[in-house]
Design a protein around this motif. Structure first.
Motif, PDB file in Angstrom:
ATOM      1  N   LEU A  52       0.507 -16.045  10.911  1.00 12.24           N
ATOM      2  CA  LEU A  52      -0.187 -15.853   9.773  1.00 12.24           C
ATOM      3  C   LEU A  52      -0.976 -14.646   9.444  1.00 12.24           C
ATOM      4  CD1 LEU A  52      -1.542 -19.665   9.764  1.00 12.24           C
ATOM      5  CD2 LEU A  52       0.430 -18.602   8.251  1.00 12.24           C
ATOM      6  N   LEU A  53      -1.518 -14.087  10.348  1.00 16.76           N
ATOM      7  CA  LEU A  53      -2.307 -13.030  10.389  1.00 16.76           C
ATOM      8  C   LEU A  53      -1.392 -11.845  10.199  1.00 16.76           C
ATOM      9  CD1 LEU A  53      -4.636 -11.244  10.699  1.00 16.76           C
ATOM     10  CD2 LEU A  53      -4.312 -10.747  13.259  1.00 16.76           C
TER      11      LEU A  53
ATOM     12  N   HIS B  85       0.896  -7.971   6.217  1.00 17.64           N
ATOM     13  CA  HIS B  85       1.878  -7.417   5.564  1.00 17.64           C
ATOM     14  C   HIS B  85       1.645  -7.099   4.037  1.00 17.64           C
ATOM     15  CE1 HIS B  85       5.963  -6.496   4.100  1.00 17.64           C
ATOM     16  NE2 HIS B  85       5.835  -7.621   3.276  1.00 17.64           N
ATOM     17  N   LEU B  86       0.984  -8.406   3.470  1.00 19.92           N
ATOM     18  CA  LEU B  86       0.619  -8.567   1.882  1.00 19.92           C
ATOM     19  C   LEU B  86      -0.329  -7.640   1.609  1.00 19.92           C
ATOM     20  CD1 LEU B  86       0.606 -12.350   1.587  1.00 19.92           C
ATOM     21  CD2 LEU B  86       2.111 -10.503   0.646  1.00 19.92           C
TER      22      LEU B  86
ATOM     23  N   ALA C 254      -1.364  -4.657   3.619  1.00 14.56           N
ATOM     24  CA  ALA C 254      -1.048  -3.266   4.330  1.00 14.56           C
ATOM     25  C   ALA C 254      -1.458  -2.278   3.306  1.00 14.56           C
ATOM     26  CB  ALA C 254       0.368  -3.279   5.104  1.00 14.56           C
ATOM     27  N   PRO C 255      -1.518  -1.059   4.131  1.00 14.81           N
ATOM     28  CA  PRO C 255      -1.458   0.478   3.420  1.00 14.81           C
ATOM     29  C   PRO C 255      -0.233   0.659   2.325  1.00 14.81           C
ATOM     30  CG  PRO C 255      -2.166   0.482   5.467  1.00 14.81           C
ATOM     31  CD  PRO C 255      -1.730  -0.804   5.420  1.00 14.81           C
ATOM     32  N   GLY C 256      -0.701   0.822   1.062  1.00 11.52           N
ATOM     33  CA  GLY C 256       0.484   0.747   0.007  1.00 11.52           C
ATOM     34  C   GLY C 256       0.583  -0.276  -0.795  1.00 11.52           C
ATOM     35  N   ARG C 257       0.120  -1.495  -0.220  1.00 18.68           N
ATOM     36  CA  ARG C 257      -0.219  -2.695  -1.117  1.00 18.68           C
ATOM     37  C   ARG C 257      -1.608  -2.881  -1.781  1.00 18.68           C
ATOM     38  NH1 ARG C 257       4.416  -5.840  -1.650  1.00 18.68           N
ATOM     39  NH2 ARG C 257       5.526  -5.781   0.362  1.00 18.68           N
ATOM     40  N   HIS C 258      -2.451  -1.956  -1.727  1.00 16.84           N
ATOM     41  CA  HIS C 258      -3.627  -1.624  -2.356  1.00 16.84           C
ATOM     42  C   HIS C 258      -3.492  -0.850  -3.632  1.00 16.84           C
ATOM     43  CE1 HIS C 258      -4.345   1.436   0.488  1.00 16.84           C
ATOM     44  NE2 HIS C 258      -5.148   1.869  -0.594  1.00 16.84           N
ATOM     45  N   ALA C 259      -4.448  -0.727  -4.648  1.00 18.42           N
ATOM     46  CA  ALA C 259      -4.125  -0.150  -5.815  1.00 18.42           C
ATOM     47  C   ALA C 259      -4.565   1.257  -5.530  1.00 18.42           C
ATOM     48  CB  ALA C 259      -5.162  -0.462  -6.999  1.00 18.42           C
ATOM     49  N   ASP C 260      -3.343   2.051  -5.865  1.00 22.91           N
ATOM     50  CA  ASP C 260      -3.311   3.642  -5.534  1.00 22.91           C
ATOM     51  C   ASP C 260      -4.181   4.069  -6.804  1.00 22.91           C
ATOM     52  OD1 ASP C 260      -2.154   3.524  -2.990  1.00 22.91           O
ATOM     53  OD2 ASP C 260      -0.369   3.394  -4.221  1.00 22.91           O
ATOM     54  N   SER C 261      -4.559   3.502  -7.827  1.00 25.94           N
ATOM     55  CA  SER C 261      -5.053   4.038  -9.013  1.00 25.94           C
ATOM     56  C   SER C 261      -5.926   3.027  -9.611  1.00 25.94           C
ATOM     57  CB  SER C 261      -4.046   4.536 -10.000  1.00 25.94           C
ATOM     58  OG  SER C 261      -3.311   3.436 -10.563  1.00 25.94           O
ATOM     59  N   GLU C 262      -6.791   3.292 -10.658  1.00 28.42           N
ATOM     60  CA  GLU C 262      -7.894   2.510 -11.405  1.00 28.42           C
ATOM     61  C   GLU C 262      -6.982   1.606 -12.464  1.00 28.42           C
ATOM     62  OE1 GLU C 262     -11.010   4.686 -12.558  1.00 28.42           O
ATOM     63  OE2 GLU C 262     -11.912   5.020 -10.410  1.00 28.42           O
ATOM     64  N   THR C 263      -5.785   1.899 -12.768  1.00 28.31           N
ATOM     65  CA  THR C 263      -4.791   1.293 -13.593  1.00 28.31           C
ATOM     66  C   THR C 263      -4.669  -0.127 -13.388  1.00 28.31           C
ATOM     67  OG1 THR C 263      -2.892   1.811 -12.833  1.00 28.31           O
ATOM     68  CG2 THR C 263      -3.770   3.340 -14.376  1.00 28.31           C
TER      69      THR C 263
END
Length: 531
Positions: free
Chosen positions: A143-144, A149-150, A152-161
């Motif tokens: 589960l961790l 995976h959900l 991980a880097p790249g899954r968070h917003a890269d911009s304020e849009t």
């Protein structure tokens, strides 16, 4: 695979409208289960509500509170990261892994694609950690890894849009208010800055924070005014201008509205205080600290053990032990690590004293805490004790005899100065001894202890020599060799039996209450040897 991940814990936190603090010592996902409020990670402010997901690196302090009229429920999922350190020459050819400590993701909000799935994962992890469900480490780790995976880097917003414009606009307004509270700030100005009609801005601000714009700004300014009232001793007019108000009269009115008492009444109220190093300063003023620490450990303050009975030791390297104490004022010295001092400032108004004359620091602290009368009474008592001690020694010590304090370490000797304790202040100020010329020039005038070799000791020797031994790394063995040397045996103080052994735990501290008690010990040592 370069990194391995290990589940540490999952914990639920609930908060009301009061502020709460928590020290984070592992990589942590924070998931808002329900409610709304504000959360800060080392001062980074964010609005949160149900479904908000944040990441926090270890070594951070989080502060969180619910919006007025709301509750806030948070799940903290903590985990460890082990990073490959390269291949070793092993039969299996396995990589060696070391525990990661550096930042992994930026602190702050994450914007996952599947908030619903994250909620389900957190719910199942929480169930696995409960006693009713038992402990299934393999399922837990699966589960961790899915959660990672959900998120991980790249899954968070890269911009304020990806952020809701209304939420982002209010967060920008809040950030501006915290940074520019000294300046004139109006609702219309912030509405224009964030692109909203003023009335719509007011509605959004109330909806997102639970406070009106004017109330929120007033609380920021009053919090800063509290700090300046405690730390600067400035006039109400000066403090008012420093926090964005026109004059002291207006500040006083707003202060009473927010706090419930006037600025003067607030300063006079007893405060919950945590103190580092200068423990005896507080005790001499008749104040028992909420918590305390000392650079050699609180237990090493042998002369103050009775007064400190029941006082928790908050340690010297982490702010975590003091968070649950919720201090209103912290008193520290610049001996603390700079990073530690920065963390203290985030917890409560923090006074940081520099090395120097202990009684000058004592008087400054007394003025800040409105204890001048108590300070004057203590100083008069100390001076009277010094006067009696000089009278008792008048027939035993000549008017021009010198004295100094020395400490033997495993690899060297130190000549000590007043700001490093060891009873040095008492020798010259209370007992009236004169320092040897080189001690005055190279140590006392500089304000720092001087490291010397055994061969240099005769140049710094005094008629009366007070000796302590630093026990670490075979300091005692080094002391034995020093005292068996010909150089030592030829010193005038040694030949005339004018050497006094002092215990480091008893003589170490430089706070004024310890100095008063050390004075009795030093006087008795001199009388016993000289009669």
């Amino acid at each position: 695979m370069r990194d391995l991940y290990q589940m540490k814990d999952i914990e639920r936190l609930s908060a009301g409208n009061e502020g709460y603090r928590r020290w984070i010592d592992a990589y942590t996902f924070i998931v808002a289960e329900e409610g709304k409020g504000e959360l800060r990670i080392d001062g980074l402010r964010m609005l949160v509500d149900s479904g908000t997901v944040l990441f926090c690196n270890p070594g951070r302090m989080i502060e969180y509170c619910a919006a007025p009229g709301s509750g806030l429920l948070l799940d903290l999922i903590t985990f460890r990261i082990f990073t490959s350190t390269g291949q070793e020459e092993r039969p299996e050819g396995q990589a060696a892994y070391g525990k990661k400590q550096s930042p992994w993701l930026p602190d702050g909000k994450l914007y996952p694609e599947s908030s619903y799935r994250i909620g389900m994962l957190v719910k199942e992890l929480r169930a696995l950690r409960s006693q009713e469900a038992g402990d299934d480490p393999f399922r837990q780790e699966m589960l961790l890894y899915e959660l990672l995976h959900l998120l991980a880097p790249g899954r968070h917003a890269d911009s304020e849009t990806d952020i809701q414009p209304s939420r982002k606009g209010i967060e920008l307004a809040i950030d501006y208010m915290h940074k520019h509270y000294r300046e004139e700030i109006s609702r219309d100005m912030l509405a224009h800055m964030t692109g909203f009609h003023p009335r719509f801005f007011s509605m959004l601000f109330k909806r997102e924070t639970g406070h009106s714009f004017s109330d929120y700004l007033a609380r920021i300014r009053i919090d800063r005014a509290k700090e300046q009232l405690l730390l600067t001793g400035g006039s109400l007019n000066d403090i008012a201008r420093n926090v964005g108000y026109a004059d002291g009269f207006y500040l006083s009115r707003k202060f009473k509205q927010v706090v419930g008492v006037s600025p003067t009444g607030y300063v006079r109220e007893p405060k919950k205080i945590v103190v580092y190093d200068l423990v005896g300063h507080l005790l001499a003023l008749g104040i028992k600290p909420l918590g305390a620490s000392y650079n050699q450990g609180l237990r090493s303050l042998a002369l103050l053990r009775e007064e400190l009975a029941g006082t928790p030791d908050v340690g010297y390297t982490s702010v975590e032990p003091m968070l649950e104490l919720e201090p209103e004022l912290i008193i520290a010295t610049d001996w603390l690590d700079r990073g530690m001092i920065e963390q203290l400032h985030k917890i409560a108004p923090t006074l940081v004293f520099r090395s120097g004359n202990p009684f000058e620091r004592f008087k400054s602290l007394a003025d800040i805490l409105n204890r001048r009368r108590e300070a004057e009474a203590f100083i008069a008592r100390y001076e009277e004790k010094g006067k009696r001690a000089r009278a008792e020694l008048s027939g035993l010590v000549g008017p021009n005899e010198t004295a100094a304090v020395y400490e033997i370490w495993a690899d060297c000797l130190w000549v000590m100065c007043e700001s490093y304790g060891r009873g040095v202040y008492n020798l010259y100020k209370a007992l009236g001894f004169t320092p040897p010329p080189k001690v005055k020039r190279d140590v006392l005038d500089v304000g720092q202890p001087k490291k010397i070799t055994l061969e240099e000791l005769p140049d710094y020797a005094a008629d009366h020599m007070f000796i302590s031994v630093y026990p670490a790394n075979d300091g005692a063995e080094r002391a034995r060799k020093v005292m068996e040397s010909d150089i030592w045996k030829q010193l005038s103080a040694v030949r005339r039996n004018r050497v006094y052994s002092i215990e480091l735990d008893v003589i170490h501290s430089v706070d004024v209450l310890s100095l008063e008690k050390q004075l009795d010990i030093q006087t008795q040592l001199l009388k016993s040897a000289l009669r």
